[in-house]
Enzyme design. Structure first.
Site, PDB file in Angstrom:
ATOM      1  CG  HIS A 193      -2.084  -0.732   1.197  1.00  0.00           C
ATOM      2  ND1 HIS A 193      -2.990  -0.583   0.178  1.00  0.00           N
ATOM      3  CD2 HIS A 193      -2.599  -1.680   2.017  1.00  0.00           C
ATOM      4  CE1 HIS A 193      -4.001  -1.407   0.370  1.00  0.00           C
ATOM      5  NE2 HIS A 193      -3.793  -2.087   1.482  1.00  0.00           N
ATOM      6  CG  ASP A 459       1.257 -16.165 -16.309  1.00  0.00           C
ATOM      7  OD1 ASP A 459       2.216 -16.691 -15.713  1.00  0.00           O
ATOM      8  OD2 ASP A 459       0.338 -15.576 -15.715  1.00  0.00           O
ATOM      9  CB  CYS A 506      -3.323  -6.884 -19.861  1.00  0.00           C
ATOM     10  SG  CYS A 506      -3.569  -8.636 -19.602  1.00  0.00           S
TER      11      CYS A 506
HETATM   12  C1  PEP Z   1       0.183 -11.780 -17.508  1.00  0.00           C
HETATM   13  O1  PEP Z   1       0.386 -12.964 -17.236  1.00  0.00           O
HETATM   14  O2  PEP Z   1       0.730 -11.194 -18.460  1.00  0.00           O
HETATM   15  C2  PEP Z   1      -0.739 -10.970 -16.678  1.00  0.00           C
HETATM   16  C3  PEP Z   1      -1.079  -9.743 -17.023  1.00  0.00           C
HETATM   17  O3  PEP Z   1      -1.204 -11.529 -15.530  1.00  0.00           O
HETATM   18  P1  PEP Z   1      -0.337 -11.631 -14.160  1.00  0.00           P
HETATM   19  O4  PEP Z   1       0.915 -10.832 -14.379  1.00  0.00           O
HETATM   20  O5  PEP Z   1      -1.224 -11.121 -13.100  1.00  0.00           O
HETATM   21  O6  PEP Z   1      -0.098 -13.113 -14.081  1.00  0.00           O
HETATM   22 MG    MG Z   2      -0.936 -13.974 -15.853  1.00  0.00          MG
END
Ligand code: PEP
Ligand code: MG
Length: 587
Positions: A193, A459, A506
């Site tokens: 935080h 991932d 993302c």
């Molecule tokens: C990813 O795997 O790219 C993702 C955005 O999810 P996290 O980083 O939360 O696993």
């Molecule tokens: Mg992920």
């Protein structure tokens, strides 16, 4: 005056030079003071009073912070009030006082130790750091056992705050006064935080600086470099000068970037792109928009499980989703269903330890395994969707069957809400994250089953290249520009577009200027990232021509190695659009 150079993790960029202010922490007693049987009731009352005083303090602190820095940071205190009201917390203290016939101080210290052990056993850094919220509440109760003790006003104005850890409420109170130059802590990390607060209030911060509280003395001069994660104690004059000019340069750079937040998201040749924010806490929404975000592209909802030592209720979920949806409205909010399990194992979920967690019961696999829990989350998301800006994002999809199963559950939840006449948006878009190679290979089939796709490159790269994303021994193999990664990402983007479906990236690739250029070259228009990177990516993408980039990236697809791909793209971009990579240099 001794000179030291210490390393840590830069969690909030910027540079500060100044005198230190050392914050002592609450030390829980290590001595068990025994009482007689007839004193037990009095001791329980004393504890009860401390709880009451803590509750009143939290409410008034919440109001103070709300007035000074806004609603989103006052939310920390809601979380603390929830911890305070958690029956199991007070009950375990009462039990200790009764069973061990001891003072409340000892009971609190034992409970504190129990929670510390519990949280320490969690491997995931993000979850482990939530320990400080529990510590924060316990410290307050502890100090409130002696209400008459005068708390000295901290004199931290225009100074650099050094501490072992900074409890979230302390961070909110101290940082909101706007006078702290920087923060350097022994504990903490990017997702604490305090780090989030420091970033949104623009206070440079370095965390995880080992033994700093033992190395500093009152009167020492410090340099905190939150960009590079460095703390220098008693720097020589030449170094002070060097950092002062670095500070001025950085501030100019920040001002430039801030200006870009208000500019249009268009390439040189007029192609529009959209920058969205990845967030983990509702408090981050305001910062995200001030950085130029056009929506919340990823809300990592697993954080909700950290607000309590027991499982969050549907109401807990609902409150948080509604807050985010309201704050972001009319911009979209993509709520990712929990990515829990595997290495993000939480004690209250009672998941068995798995031999290979990254390949185990994680994300959607876990949600389909514990369907009641999943339904609670789906119900809460739907209930928060009445403003019609909410979307649901499913992590770690591997096969079509998972989507079929989850749609059955999803429809059951909708039917139930309808039968109870509870309002929701019947058209909440449902999307799949492409993070597993199998899902990438069948992206053409998957995309037909959902409303949109989002590529989780963190991932996807880990699983595609068989490289643990958090293992430093193999990090040299983690290559976003590996030709296999480029091919698969290109395929997913083109596949979604052929189907006329929305596609976003993302993962961290979206936040890296060079990678963002490559993604744009593949035709990607939607990028979701940590809010602090939005201005630099906007700047990068505004400085390139879409058509040029497409050609450069097309040519790069025949190159054999990641390094050559990178060199080729840098060279070509520097020739065509020299400004594109310039602003990407500083964090
Ligand atoms: C990813 O795997 O790219 C993702 C955005 O999810 P996290 O980083 O939360 O696993
Ligand atoms: Mg992920």
């Amino acid at each position: 005056m001794e000179y030291f150079r210490l390393r840590g993790t830069g969690v909030s960029p910027g540079i500060a030079v100044g005198e230190i202010f050392l914050k002592e922490r609450v030390i829980f007693t290590t001595r068990k003071e025994v009482i007689s049987k007839n004193q037990i009731t009095g001791e329980l009352d004393r504890l009860g009073e401390a709880f009451k005083r803590t509750g009143a303090q939290l409410i008034s602190l919440k109001e103070e912070i709300r007035e000074k820095i806004g609603d989103e940071h006052a939310f920390i205190f809601d979380a603390h009030l929830m911890i305070l009201k958690d029956k199991s917390l007070s009950q375990s203290m009462k039990n200790i006082i009764q069973d061990e016939e001891c003072r409340a101080e000892w009971a609190i210290s034992q409970v504190h130790e129990k929670y510390a052990k519990l949280f320490d056993s969690i491997e995931d850094e993000y979850f482990r750091l939530r320990q400080s919220d529990v510590s924060d509440v316990l410290s307050k109760i502890y100090l409130n056992l002696k209400p008459t003790k005068k708390v000295e006003k901290d004199d931290h104005k225009e100074k650099i705050l050094v501490a072992h850890d900074l409890l979230p409420s302390e961070a909110a109170t101290i940082l909101s006064q706007g006078k702290v130059l920087a923060v350097a802590l022994e504990m903490g990390g990017t997702t604490s935080h305090t780090a989030i607060l420091a970033r949104s209030l623009n206070v440079p911060a370095v965390m995880g600086v080992r033994n700093i509280t033992k190395k500093v003395k009152i009167g020492d001069c410090l340099i905190v470099d939150g960009t590079d994660g460095e703390v220098i104690i008693n720097p020589p004059l030449a170094m002070r000068k060097e950092f002062s000019s670095k500070k001025i340069k950085y501030e100019d750079y920040r001002r430039e970037l801030k200006k870009t937040a208000k500019l249009e998201s268009k390439t040189l040749d007029g192609v529009s792109f959209f920058l969205l924010a990845n967030i983990e806490l509702p408090e981050e929404v305001a910062t995200a928009f001030s950085m130029g975000a056009e929506g919340i592209g990823l809300f990592r909802s697993e954080f909700i499980y950290l607000q309590k030592s027991t499982l969050p209720s549907e109401e807990d979920h609902f409150r948080i989703y509604s807050r985010i949806a309201k704050k972001a409205h009319p911009a979209p909010v993509y709520i990712r269903t929990i990515d829990i399990g595997g290495d993000k194992n939480l004690p209250q979920l009672k998941i068995e330890k798995e031999p290979n967690p990254a390949l185990g019961l994680r994300a959607i696999r876990f949600s389909l395994w514990d369907r009641d829990l999943f339904k609670i989350q789906l119900r809460a998301i739907l209930r928060a969707s009445t403003l019609r800006n909410v979307r649901i994002l499913i992590p770690m999809i591997t096969e079509i069957e998972e989507l079929v199963e989850l749609k059955i559950l999803y429809n059951e939840v909708k039917d139930d809400l309808r039968s109870k006449k509870i309002a929701f948006d019947p058209h909440v878009p449902l999307g799949a994250m492409i993070e597993v190679p199998a899902a990438a290979a069948i992206a053409d089939l998957l995309v037909k089953e959902v409303d949109y796709l989002s590529i989780g490159t963190n991932d996807l790269i880990q699983y595609y290249l068989a490289v643990d994303r958090s293992n430093e021994f193999v990090s040299y193999l983690y290559k976003p520009f590996h030709p296999s990664i480029l091919r698969v990402i290109k395929f997913i983007i083109e596949t979604a577009q052929k189907e006329g479906k929305e596609i976003t990236v993302c993962g961290e690739m979206a936040a890296d200027p060079l990678s963002a250029i490559v993604l744009l070259g593949f035709g990607l228009k939607r990028f979701s990232m940590n809010p602090i990177f939005i201005p630099r990516i906007k700047n990068t993408l505004r400085s390139v021509g879409y058509k040029n980039v497409q050609k450069i990236v097309q040519n790069a697809m025949t190159i054999k190695t990641a390094q050559e791909v990178e060199e080729y793209i840098i060279e070509k971009i520097l020739v065509k659009h020299p400004k594109a990579l310039l602003m990407g240099q500083m964090k």
